[in-house]
Design a protein around this motif. Structure first.
Motif, PDB file in Angstrom:
ATOM      1  N   LYS A  51      -9.006 -41.756  16.777  1.00  0.00           N
ATOM      2  CA  LYS A  51      -8.961 -42.955  15.941  1.00  0.00           C
ATOM      3  C   LYS A  51     -10.193 -43.828  16.193  1.00  0.00           C
ATOM      4  O   LYS A  51     -10.773 -44.382  15.257  1.00  0.00           O
ATOM      5  CB  LYS A  51      -7.688 -43.764  16.203  1.00  0.00           C
ATOM      6  N   THR A  54     -13.179 -42.169  14.487  1.00  0.00           N
ATOM      7  CA  THR A  54     -13.138 -42.420  13.049  1.00  0.00           C
ATOM      8  C   THR A  54     -13.582 -43.844  12.737  1.00  0.00           C
ATOM      9  O   THR A  54     -14.377 -44.075  11.822  1.00  0.00           O
ATOM     10  CB  THR A  54     -11.721 -42.169  12.494  1.00  0.00           C
ATOM     11  N   GLU A  57     -17.353 -44.121  13.097  1.00  0.00           N
ATOM     12  CA  GLU A  57     -18.051 -43.501  11.970  1.00  0.00           C
ATOM     13  C   GLU A  57     -17.988 -44.376  10.725  1.00  0.00           C
ATOM     14  O   GLU A  57     -18.981 -44.539  10.017  1.00  0.00           O
ATOM     15  CB  GLU A  57     -17.473 -42.123  11.665  1.00  0.00           C
ATOM     16  N   GLU A  58     -16.826 -44.933  10.446  1.00  0.00           N
ATOM     17  CA  GLU A  58     -16.639 -45.753   9.247  1.00  0.00           C
ATOM     18  C   GLU A  58     -17.368 -47.084   9.324  1.00  0.00           C
ATOM     19  O   GLU A  58     -17.656 -47.689   8.293  1.00  0.00           O
ATOM     20  CB  GLU A  58     -15.150 -46.004   9.008  1.00  0.00           C
TER      21      GLU A  58
END
Length: 72
Positions: A51, A54, A57-58
């Motif tokens: 998590k 992610t 990255e976002e």
């Protein structure tokens, strides 16, 4: 692979105004687990690391900043 607690604290201060629940919601993890990782020495498991990866990255963050590699 262990989590860099200092960097995670800094992230919480930067994006969540120092609030566990807000950062946990942003990461998609339980706030109680985030609290244990930050305060009680619990390990971040594969779900939390995934998590966090992610989220990084976002949001254009370097995931490597949040990881402490074990000394060999």
């Amino acid at each position: 692979m262990n989590i860099n607690i200092d960097r995670l604290w800094k992230l919480m201060e930067e994006v969540a105004d120092g609030k566990y629940r807000v950062l946990a919601r942003m990461l998609g993890v339980q706030h109680s687990h985030l609290h244990k990782v930050l305060n009680a020495g619990s390990k971040a498991g594969p779900v939390m690391l995934g998590k966090l990866h992610t989220y990084c990255e976002e949001n254009g963050l370097s995931f490597e900043e949040f990881i402490v590699k074990k000394a060999e």
